[in-house]
Structure formats: C-alpha cells, structure tokens
Design a protein around this motif. Structure first.
Motif, PDB file in Angstrom:
ATOM      1  N   HIS A 137       0.915  -1.167   0.021  1.00 20.47           N
ATOM      2  CA  HIS A 137       0.005  -0.143  -0.110  1.00 20.47           C
ATOM      3  C   HIS A 137       0.921   1.007   0.118  1.00 20.47           C
ATOM      4  CE1 HIS A 137      -3.417   2.642   1.013  1.00 20.47           C
ATOM      5  NE2 HIS A 137      -2.435   3.238   1.835  1.00 20.47           N
ATOM      6  N   ARG A 138       1.944   1.279   0.910  1.00 21.29           N
ATOM      7  CA  ARG A 138       2.709   2.531   0.893  1.00 21.29           C
ATOM      8  C   ARG A 138       3.359   2.774  -0.455  1.00 21.29           C
ATOM      9  NH1 ARG A 138       4.505   0.146   6.690  1.00 21.29           N
ATOM     10  NH2 ARG A 138       2.937   1.194   7.991  1.00 21.29           N
TER      11      ARG A 138
ATOM     12  N   ALA B  95      -8.173   6.888   1.070  1.00 20.11           N
ATOM     13  CA  ALA B  95      -7.513   6.606  -0.252  1.00 20.11           C
ATOM     14  C   ALA B  95      -7.618   5.337  -0.632  1.00 20.11           C
ATOM     15  CB  ALA B  95      -6.039   7.205  -0.304  1.00 20.11           C
ATOM     16  N   VAL B  96      -8.445   4.484   0.175  1.00 20.58           N
ATOM     17  CA  VAL B  96      -8.183   3.109   0.025  1.00 20.58           C
ATOM     18  C   VAL B  96      -9.618   2.403  -0.630  1.00 20.58           C
ATOM     19  CG1 VAL B  96      -8.441   0.833   1.375  1.00 20.58           C
ATOM     20  CG2 VAL B  96      -6.635   2.595   1.811  1.00 20.58           C
TER      21      VAL B  96
ATOM     22  N   VAL C 244      -0.761   5.727   5.808  1.00 15.90           N
ATOM     23  CA  VAL C 244      -2.053   5.008   5.411  1.00 15.90           C
ATOM     24  C   VAL C 244      -3.563   5.848   5.460  1.00 15.90           C
ATOM     25  CG1 VAL C 244      -3.225   3.033   4.807  1.00 15.90           C
ATOM     26  CG2 VAL C 244      -0.995   2.874   5.467  1.00 15.90           C
TER      27      VAL C 244
ATOM     28  N   ALA D 188      -3.177   5.157  -7.978  1.00 15.21           N
ATOM     29  CA  ALA D 188      -1.763   4.371  -7.923  1.00 15.21           C
ATOM     30  C   ALA D 188      -0.725   5.239  -8.551  1.00 15.21           C
ATOM     31  CB  ALA D 188      -1.709   3.179  -8.840  1.00 15.21           C
ATOM     32  N   ARG D 189       0.343   5.726  -7.435  1.00 15.11           N
ATOM     33  CA  ARG D 189       1.301   6.732  -7.962  1.00 15.11           C
ATOM     34  C   ARG D 189       2.830   5.923  -8.508  1.00 15.11           C
ATOM     35  NH1 ARG D 189       0.572  11.076  -4.065  1.00 15.11           N
ATOM     36  NH2 ARG D 189      -1.666  11.400  -4.370  1.00 15.11           N
TER      37      ARG D 189
ATOM     38  N   CYS E 231       0.975   4.280  -3.066  1.00 16.13           N
ATOM     39  CA  CYS E 231       0.353   5.169  -2.818  1.00 16.13           C
ATOM     40  C   CYS E 231       1.613   6.204  -2.560  1.00 16.13           C
ATOM     41  CB  CYS E 231      -0.747   5.160  -1.764  1.00 16.13           C
ATOM     42  SG  CYS E 231      -2.088   4.100  -1.616  1.00 16.13           S
TER      43      CYS E 231
ATOM     44  N   CYS F 294      -4.612   1.396  -3.185  1.00 13.82           N
ATOM     45  CA  CYS F 294      -4.791   2.534  -3.211  1.00 13.82           C
ATOM     46  C   CYS F 294      -5.456   2.942  -4.414  1.00 13.82           C
ATOM     47  CB  CYS F 294      -3.143   3.096  -3.394  1.00 13.82           C
ATOM     48  SG  CYS F 294      -3.227   4.818  -3.230  1.00 13.82           S
ATOM     49  N   ARG F 295      -6.403   3.789  -4.213  1.00 11.78           N
ATOM     50  CA  ARG F 295      -7.405   4.271  -5.359  1.00 11.78           C
ATOM     51  C   ARG F 295      -6.748   4.948  -6.464  1.00 11.78           C
ATOM     52  NH1 ARG F 295     -12.901   4.914  -3.987  1.00 11.78           N
ATOM     53  NH2 ARG F 295     -12.995   4.731  -1.800  1.00 11.78           N
TER      54      ARG F 295
ATOM     55  N   SER G  72       3.138   6.842  -0.152  1.00 13.48           N
ATOM     56  CA  SER G  72       2.973   7.618   1.209  1.00 13.48           C
ATOM     57  C   SER G  72       3.303   6.523   2.304  1.00 13.48           C
ATOM     58  CB  SER G  72       1.481   8.121   1.197  1.00 13.48           C
ATOM     59  OG  SER G  72       1.412   8.419   2.489  1.00 13.48           O
TER      60      SER G  72
END
Ligand SMILES: *[C@@H]1O[C@H](CO)[C@@H](O)[C@H](O)[C@H]1NC(C)=O
Ligand SMILES: *[C@@H]1O[C@H](CO)[C@@H](O)[C@H](O)[C@H]1NC(C)=O
Ligand SMILES: *[C@@H]1O[C@H](CO)[C@@H](O)[C@H](O)[C@H]1NC(C)=O
Ligand SMILES: CC(=O)N[C@H]1CO[C@H](CO)[C@@H](O)[C@@H]1O
Length: 499
Positions: free
Chosen positions: A408-409, A421-422, A417, A480-481, A412, A477-478, A414
């Motif tokens: 997740h981190r 944003a999930v 958490v 994705a970065r 996203c 993550c909604r 980040s």
C-alpha cells in the motif's frame, strides 16, 4: 388539477428517493471506511509486533545480481506523442524480444489492455537509444530517473528494515551515490549502467481503442551488463567471509537468449548454482521470480536454481507461469490480474508439491539440494505466505501484514495510510481452496490476517507435511502513484520480517 397534484406527488417521491439514496450511500461509505480503519489498525498492530529487541544483532542479508538506471515515463503520453498514428490493430503478448517499432507497439498494447506487467528486450540497440532520447526530451517534470534492478531495490528495502546488507553488482560512479553507503558492494565500477525504460499507466488510461483495466507498467531494455551476471564470482568470494543468514538471488530474467553464445548462459547459471550450493545449511537461500517468458530459461532455472533454494517470491502471473512450467512444461501468458484467493492458494500448493516431489525423487543423488520451505505470492489485493510448519522462517503472520502495508505504502507513495484513499477489493471471507467443502476464513476486526495450518500430501507414498498459510489483505490505493519495483519492496519486507 389532478395532473398537477400527480406531478407534485411524483416530484415529492423522487426527492424522497434521492434523499434516502444519499443517506444510504453515506451509510455504506461510512461502513467501508470503518472496515478499512479496522483492518488498517489490525495490520499496523501486527507490524508493530515486529520490533526487534535492541540487543539483537541486525540480520545479515546478501543479494545478487546487477543494477540499472530506471527511466520512468507516462506510457500513454509517450505513445501519443511519438506513435499516435501507429496504433496497432492487432496485439500480441507472445514476443519475448521486440525487434522494431511495430512489434513494440503490438506487444505494449497486449499487456496494456490486460493490465499485466511485462518486461521485454528491445533487440535493436539503435532504436532503443532513440526511444531513450525521445523519453528524455519529454517534459522534464514528467520523466523520472531511479535506481533500478531487483537486487539494489531489495537491498535498500532490507537496509531500511534494519538489516546489514551486501549487494553483488557492478555500478557506475553516477549510480553508487543513490545507494546508501552502509550497503556493501561486491562488484566493479563501470562507465555506464544499463537503462530500463519504464512505461507506466494507471487504471482507466487510454491509448487509441485500448483501455488499461488496472495500473501497471511495461518495461523495455537492451542490457549489456546485467544479463551476464558479471558480479556473481565477486559475490561468491565475498560470501565466504560475510556468511549471511539470507542469500537472495534475483535478476536472472535479464538473461535473454540473444545476448549469449551457445553454452554461455548455462555456464553463468552454473556459477549461480555454485554460489547457492556453497552456502552453509544455516544460510537460507531465496529466489525472487520475475516475468520469465522463455521456456528454455525457465527449464534452466529448474535445473540450476530451484533445487537449491529454500524460498520463492513472486506475483500472481509469475505463479501461474511457474505452475504451468512445473506441471506441464509450458509457459502461460498474462492471466487474471485479480485472481480469487482460493485459486492462488491452490496454485501455491501445486508449486510447493512439485518442488517437494522433485526433492524427494532426486535428493539422494545430490545432498546439496534443499527442500522448499516458503512461498510468498503478492497480488494487488492480498499477500499470501506459505511456510513449512516449525521451519526457520519466523513470524509468518507479521510478514504477510508487513508485506501488505509495504504494498500500500509503495503504490500510494505515502508512508501514512489514509483510509479514505483505499479501495476494498476483498470480501469479508474467502475459501482456502477451490475444492468443495474447503474451509472458509474470515478477514475482519478479530483477524485482519487469517493464518491456519494444514497438511500437504505429496509423492507416490502420500507423505504429509504440515504447513502454515497466512493471507493479508492489501488496502488498495485508489490512485496508484508508482508500481514499478513494488514487488522488490514487498518481497524484501516480507523476508526481513521472517529472519
Ligand atoms: C466499526 O466496526 C467495528 C467492528 O466491526 C464496530 O465495533 C464499530 O461499532 C463500528 N463503528 C461504526 C461507527 O460503525
Ligand atoms: C534499428 O533501428 C533503426 C532505427 O529505427 C533502424 O534505422 C535500423 O535499420 C534498425 N536495424 C535493424 C537491424 O533492424
Ligand atoms: C499519463 O498522462 C495522461 C494524460 O496526461 C493521464 O490521463 C494519465 O493518467 C497519466 N498516467 C500516469 C500513469 O501518470
Ligand atoms: C513504500 C516503500 O517502502 N518504498 C520504498 C521501496 O524501496 C525504495 C528503495 O529501493 C525506497 O526508496 C522506497 O521508499
């Protein structure tokens, strides 16, 4: 008059319906938010239990092989800019090597529309250099340079998890400063690093008629150094003194056939085997899978690498592929990007059983063979870790939780958490196998990471081995970065938790 009253009544009704639906929506999203928060605090609590006692020495980890520079660009922007008139009508995923622009575009389109990760070789060096120069002239804010290669990324992750790390890689003067100085290096300084061009896309990104169902990336390279695993011998020497608890082998997917003369690749893989077999039995050997498309290379892994490792790490596509190779001697292309847990667990059992049986059949001939004791599979929606019960691998539940949080981190981008944003991808419960009457496990406040023990039966004599399996939900993550390299971070954080 009646008509008017009727209209008024209809309007009133629709207003009421809209109102109820808004409240219902709000209620539902509150419920989801609550569930996410509950799962998150559960995962964080389990992660917190991993704190190593202050006096315990840091675990020692060694990793091979290779390093490169990653040049990351927005896939659709890049293609729109340079290839907007050449959107392919047909797509194909079977190419291992792309020779020209048409083949590249067809191959990219295939993986893009399947949302599947892919890593391909561009055989034409001139064209590859041209593509890199195209990427470089794109808007400076839109391209990013990173340190790349599975081994260095995993090395940094292990270091961040508090391990002492030795990395086997050749690197240039430009790349070395990107690696923490505490990480020891076994390898030479070279003038230029290999470049990997990473085409990233998000779920819903479009290119011509093609739409990506999920965020992923297509990697293109033309490596000169990495395929030859140039640092293997130096790492083998350094290992004699270093004596790590864990040796990780990764990056072998770079060994494309076309870079080698006949027999050369086997010779390099034999060096990997020598390295693995020269480790004492209290060093755990791990092999990190990757996107392997060439059957012959997979068969060579089966010969030179898989028999000598204790642990395997991979994603869902690599799992399907490995399962097919072990069971039927054939490869499979991108499949379902969000497989049911039951299906993934069954494939993990099949791979585990194949390797156990192979060990049982052949270990008499070769005492250096190792019996597999761990498989970690990471998917977008969950982490599944299978370990032999009472093996050297500690904290399987915490490792799964840790891997899920890392996923997740990372994606996203980040450290914090944010439950809002999930996206919830998993249901409240899942079947542990697709077979009828398989037990179900719940994922909830009481058990954010369900674990259970079961017996695996294998071999003609129906031997039984007890294993522990843990499944941790990933808070997806909604937006994705970053997805490139996620697997390395995830696998390494899971491994670090188990030492
Ligand atoms: C959130 O979920 C937990 C556990 O399921 C429950 O105890 C709690 O009452 C819920 N809170 C709200 C505001 O719904
Ligand atoms: C390689 O690509 C360049 C640039 O597109 C092209 O001019 C050249 O003919 C290609 N070489 C081969 C062997 O296909
Ligand atoms: C790439 O750029 C397009 C258009 O600017 C945008 O819609 C898309 O979401 C971007 N994709 C990524 C991965 O940044
Ligand atoms: C979220 C996360 O852990 N990301 C890390 C992944 O690994 C790289 C180094 O390889 C770190 O820089 C990231 O912070």
């Amino acid at each position: 008059m009646t008509a008017l009253r009727y209209m008024g009544w209809v309007t009133g009704c629709s207003v009421l319906t809209a109102f109820v639906s808004i409240i219902w929506q709000a209620f539902l999203s509150l419920q989801t938010l609550n569930r996410t928060t509950v799962l998150l605090s559960g995962l964080l609590a389990i992660e917190g239990s991993l704190k190593r006692p202050a006096l315990e020495p840091a675990p020692k980890v060694a990793i091979g092989y290779g390093a490169c520079t990653d040049l990351q660009i927005n896939a659709t922007e890049f293609l729109e800019r340079y290839y907007s008139r050449r959107i392919p009508a047909a797509t194909t995923g079977s190419r291992e090597i792309v020779n020209n622009e048409d083949e590249l575009l067809q191959s990219f389109a295939y993986y893009f529309q399947n949302g599947a990760a892919a890593e391909r070789v561009m055989a034409n060096t001139t064209l590859f250099k041209q593509l890199v120069s195209y990427a470089k002239v794109m808007d400076k804010n839109r391209i990013q340079w990173y340190m790349g290669g599975n081994a260095p990324l995993m090395a940094v992750r292990f270091f961040m998890e508090g391990a002492e790390v030795l990395l086997g890689a050749h690197m240039s003067k430009k790349l070395r400063p990107l690696l923490p100085k505490e990480i020891r290096l076994a390898g030479d300084e070279i003038p230029n690093d290999d470049i990997h061009l990473i085409l990233e896309y998000k779920a819903g990104d479009t290119w011509g008629p093609y739409v990506a169902p999920r965020a992923n990336r297509y990697i293109l390279h033309n490596d000169r150094n990495n395929p030859h695993l140039r640092a293997v011998e130096q790492l083998t020497d350094a290992l004699k003194i270093y004596q790590p608890q864990l040796l990780v082998v990764s990056g072998l997917q770079m060994m494309d056939m076309f870079t080698f003369n006949p027999g050369e690749r086997e010779a390099r893989l034999l060096q990997v085997k020598r390295q693995l077999t020269s480790q004492p039995s209290d060093t755990l050997n791990h092999f990190e899978m990757a996107s392997y498309v060439e059957l012959q290379l997979l068969q060579q892994l089966q010969q030179f690498v898989l028999p000598y490792v204790d642990s395997l790490g991979m994603n869902e596509q690599e799992l399907s592929n490995l399962q097919q190779v072990l069971a039927y001697g054939r490869t499979t292309l991108a499949t379902d990007w969000n497989p049911r847990i039951a299906h993934t667990l069954d494939q993990m059992r099949q791979v585990f059983i194949s390797l156990l049986e192979d060990y049982g059949d052949r270990s008499g001939n070769d005492p250096r063979r190792r019996r597999i004791s761990r498989i970690h599979v990471h998917t977008l929606a969950y982490q599944a870790i299978l370990t032999t019960a009472d093996s050297k691998w500690k904290n399987t539940r915490a490792a799964a939780a840790k891997a899920a949080l890392t996923a997740h981190r990372y994606v996203c981008k980040s450290q914090f958490v944010n439950p809002e944003a999930v996206l919830q991808v998993l249901d409240d419960s899942f079947a542990t196998s697709a077979q009828t009457n398989a037990p179900r496990m719940r994922i909830g406040a009481a058990s954010p990471v369900p674990c259970w023990r079961e017996y695996i039966e294998y071999g003609r004599k129906q031997q039984r081995l007890e294993v522990e399996i843990c499944v941790a939900p990933v808070l997806v993550c909604r937006e994705a970065r970053k997805t490139a390299g996620a697997g390395d971070n995830i696998s390494a954080s899971g491994l670090a938790a188990q030492l």
